[in-house]
Design a protein around this motif. Structure first.
Motif, mmCIF file in Angstrom:
data_model
loop_
_atom_site.group_PDB
_atom_site.id
_atom_site.type_symbol
_atom_site.label_atom_id
_atom_site.label_comp_id
_atom_site.label_asym_id
_atom_site.label_seq_id
_atom_site.Cartn_x
_atom_site.Cartn_y
_atom_site.Cartn_z
ATOM 1 N N ARG A 43 -58.303 -23.619 3.706
ATOM 2 C CA ARG A 43 -58.444 -24.618 2.637
ATOM 3 C C ARG A 43 -57.140 -25.345 2.306
ATOM 4 N NH1 ARG A 43 -63.292 -25.050 -0.210
ATOM 5 N NH2 ARG A 43 -62.178 -25.910 -1.975
ATOM 6 N N GLU A 53 -65.918 -28.458 0.274
ATOM 7 C CA GLU A 53 -66.444 -28.881 -1.031
ATOM 8 C C GLU A 53 -67.721 -29.710 -0.878
ATOM 9 O OE1 GLU A 53 -63.159 -30.850 -2.905
ATOM 10 O OE2 GLU A 53 -61.980 -29.002 -2.954
ATOM 11 N N SER A 57 -71.402 -28.559 -2.181
ATOM 12 C CA SER A 57 -72.103 -29.380 -3.177
ATOM 13 C C SER A 57 -73.497 -29.785 -2.725
ATOM 14 C CB SER A 57 -71.275 -30.626 -3.501
ATOM 15 O OG SER A 57 -71.355 -31.553 -2.443
#
Length: 62
Positions: A43, A53, A57
Protein backbone atom coordinates in the motif's frame (compact mmCIF):
# COMPACT_ATOMS: atom_id res chain seq x y z
CA UNK A 1 0.30 -9.07 -6.47
CA UNK A 2 1.58 -11.54 -3.87
CA UNK A 3 4.64 -12.77 -5.76
CA UNK A 4 5.28 -10.41 -8.69
CA UNK A 5 5.58 -6.75 -9.52
CA UNK A 6 2.79 -4.89 -7.68
CA UNK A 7 2.50 -2.22 -10.37
CA UNK A 8 2.03 -4.85 -13.07
CA UNK A 9 -0.47 -6.61 -10.82
CA UNK A 10 -2.51 -3.40 -10.63
CA UNK A 11 -2.72 -3.28 -14.43
CA UNK A 12 -3.81 -6.91 -14.58
CA UNK A 13 -6.14 -6.42 -11.62
CA UNK A 14 -7.88 -3.49 -13.30
CA UNK A 15 -8.54 -5.62 -16.37
CA UNK A 16 -9.81 -8.48 -14.21
CA UNK A 17 -12.16 -6.17 -12.32
CA UNK A 18 -13.43 -4.70 -15.59
CA UNK A 19 -14.03 -8.20 -16.96
CA UNK A 20 -15.71 -9.30 -13.73
CA UNK A 21 -18.03 -6.30 -13.54
CA UNK A 22 -20.76 -8.28 -15.27
CA UNK A 23 -20.34 -11.22 -12.92
CA UNK A 24 -21.99 -10.81 -9.57
CA UNK A 25 -20.99 -13.94 -7.74
CA UNK A 26 -19.79 -14.85 -4.31
CA UNK A 27 -16.74 -16.55 -5.80
CA UNK A 28 -15.74 -13.37 -7.62
CA UNK A 29 -16.24 -11.37 -4.44
CA UNK A 30 -13.97 -13.82 -2.61
CA UNK A 31 -11.28 -13.54 -5.28
CA UNK A 32 -11.41 -9.75 -5.16
CA UNK A 33 -11.14 -9.89 -1.37
CA UNK A 34 -7.98 -12.00 -1.76
CA UNK A 35 -6.61 -9.41 -4.15
CA UNK A 36 -7.29 -6.62 -1.68
CA UNK A 37 -5.52 -8.60 1.05
CA UNK A 38 -2.52 -9.10 -1.24
CA UNK A 39 -2.44 -5.34 -1.83
CA UNK A 40 -1.97 -4.63 1.87
CA UNK A 41 1.76 -5.30 1.90
CA UNK A 42 2.26 -2.90 -1.02
CA UNK A 43 0.00 0.00 0.00
CA UNK A 44 3.00 2.35 0.12
CA UNK A 45 2.89 2.26 -3.68
CA UNK A 46 0.29 4.86 -4.69
CA UNK A 47 -1.13 2.83 -7.60
CA UNK A 48 -1.66 -0.17 -5.33
CA UNK A 49 -3.29 1.90 -2.59
CA UNK A 50 -5.65 3.54 -5.09
CA UNK A 51 -6.55 0.21 -6.70
CA UNK A 52 -7.14 -1.43 -3.33
CA UNK A 53 -9.42 1.39 -2.21
CA UNK A 54 -11.42 1.24 -5.45
CA UNK A 55 -11.90 -2.52 -5.21
CA UNK A 56 -12.84 -2.29 -1.52
CA UNK A 57 -15.41 0.39 -2.32
CA UNK A 58 -17.03 -1.86 -4.89
CA UNK A 59 -16.30 0.53 -7.74
CA UNK A 60 -16.50 -1.20 -11.09
CA UNK A 61 -14.92 1.48 -13.24
CA UNK A 62 -11.36 1.00 -12.03
Amino acid sequence: MAIGDPREAVLLGRQAVDDAAMLHSRRMDEELAKLVRACQQHRAIPEVAEFSELVESGATDV
